[in-house]
Write an enzyme that holds these catalytic residues in place. Sequence first.
Site, PDB file in Angstrom:
ATOM      1  N   LYS A  87       0.849  -1.339  -0.155  1.00  0.00           N
ATOM      2  CA  LYS A  87       0.075  -0.126   0.048  1.00  0.00           C
ATOM      3  C   LYS A  87       0.835   1.148   0.044  1.00  0.00           C
ATOM      4  O   LYS A  87       2.095   1.215   0.101  1.00  0.00           O
ATOM      5  CB  LYS A  87      -0.722   0.153   1.347  1.00  0.00           C
ATOM      6  CG  LYS A  87      -1.783  -1.375   1.291  1.00  0.00           C
ATOM      7  CD  LYS A  87      -2.581  -1.254  -0.125  1.00  0.00           C
ATOM      8  CE  LYS A  87      -3.626  -2.534  -0.025  1.00  0.00           C
ATOM      9  NZ  LYS A  87      -3.100  -3.735  -0.530  1.00  0.00           N
TER      10      LYS A  87
HETATM   11  C1  LIG Z   1      -8.950  -3.063  -1.838  1.00  0.00           C
HETATM   12  C2  LIG Z   1      -8.477  -3.942  -0.708  1.00  0.00           C
HETATM   13  N1  LIG Z   1      -9.293  -3.818   0.513  1.00  0.00           N
HETATM   14  C3  LIG Z   1      -8.769  -4.562   1.721  1.00  0.00           C
HETATM   15  C4  LIG Z   1      -7.552  -5.048   1.589  1.00  0.00           C
HETATM   16  C5  LIG Z   1      -7.319  -5.806   2.676  1.00  0.00           C
HETATM   17  O1  LIG Z   1      -5.954  -5.225   3.497  1.00  0.00           O
HETATM   18  P1  LIG Z   1      -5.251  -6.042   4.542  1.00  0.00           P
HETATM   19  O2  LIG Z   1      -4.058  -6.685   3.854  1.00  0.00           O
HETATM   20  O3  LIG Z   1      -4.493  -4.800   5.490  1.00  0.00           O
HETATM   21  O4  LIG Z   1      -6.122  -6.674   5.558  1.00  0.00           O
HETATM   22  C6  LIG Z   1      -6.864  -5.195   0.524  1.00  0.00           C
HETATM   23  C7  LIG Z   1      -5.440  -5.850   0.340  1.00  0.00           C
HETATM   24  O5  LIG Z   1      -4.827  -5.945  -0.507  1.00  0.00           O
HETATM   25  C8  LIG Z   1      -7.262  -4.620  -0.536  1.00  0.00           C
HETATM   26  O6  LIG Z   1      -6.666  -4.661  -1.832  1.00  0.00           O
END
Ligand SMILES: Cc1ncc(COP(=O)(O)O)c(C=O)c1O
Length: 379
Positions: A185
């Site tokens: 991210k």
């Molecule tokens: C659009 C989106 N939402 C939520 C998440 C979830 O993130 P996390 O890995 O911090 O749980 C991701 C992870 O890649 C994502 O791409």
Amino acid sequence: MSSVPYLKFAGPVLDEATIAGVADVLRSGWITSGPWVREFESALSTFCGGRPVKAMTSATAAIEVALQLAGIGPGDEVITSAQSFFTVLNMIVKVGATPVFVDCDLVTRNIDLGEVEAAITARTKAIMPTHWPGTLVDMDALLALARRRGIRVIEDAALVMGSQWQGRNIGAIGDLVTFSFHPNKNMTTIEGGALVVNDASEAKRVDPLRFHGITYLPDRTRDVAFPGGKFNLPDVNARIGVAQLAQLPAFLAQRRALVDRYFERFMTDPPCVLPPRPSDGDGQSWNMFSVLLPLGRLTVTRKELRDALDAQGIGTGVSYEALHLCTLGRRYGYKEGDFPVTERIARETLTLPLHAGMVAADVDRVCAAVTAIVQQARA
Ligand SMILES: Cc1ncc(COP(=O)(O)O)c(C=O)c1O
């Protein structure tokens, strides 16, 4: 095999000062949630216009807690886009609610708000849109719709930390907002995430949802009234988050410069469909650069194209598969043809390398490789 270093499609930038800061925390004697989490949450709150922010171990945890905070459970429906990451589906199902998918827009890739309106029933408790980098969900229309129909909004802002809606950071407006600090991210805490809530009373209700369901009693014992999760972020990770948040503007500027380079390089005879270029470019963050491949006009499959790029030391991703067509999604009765735009994106999308550790020459290498493969494979 290529002799140049492998170019990952995403990844973090961690400087020596951050690494030294982590070492200090490790030596401090306090490594789980403590002063650095408080510092990180305070900095995140400032970033979010003073709204309360709770750090978590992932965006997935933040989404689960947001759903529980909104009182969503068995018998409730949550409307979401079929073009998003699996966690959106998973967490709706995990809290016992029913996922109701709608299609997305082909150009912006955001949830189709017209379809949301049509999908609302008496059981709808929330809309959970995922903001797409470069092209945010229309916040005015989304919030007006939610207000009109009396439902909550849980914004999945995993991909848009640092994007602005009409001059204000995503997270500074809206209802419940979740961020991800996964290494792919815009900024990272290794694993990590955050939930932005509306006020102090909601923030207080997050604490037991995030930590075992525990509440603290006046006699210094504890009580548990429901089975809470265990999603508190350790200080080691929060220390990284504090450093990364301070560097976020620089990371975003580098990502924007790389995206400008992609647009420039692909300007004449683009080998694929490019994302739209926002008019308020400086207000947008670019977590990914995802294109659509003209597969119908090529003699190669997406897998073959990705394998060929891999062989040249270039990593790519698929963002995202169609949620309604994964095994879990199909259990809710969904099938091929339900959401043509989502399905087309799922078939044709390719995420090209983009992260703040890249330089312009990396973009040039990717563009040259994609162009050469596509030109050779034109049917
Ligand atoms: C659009 C989106 N939402 C939520 C998440 C979830 O993130 P996390 O890995 O911090 O749980 C991701 C992870 O890649 C994502 O791409």
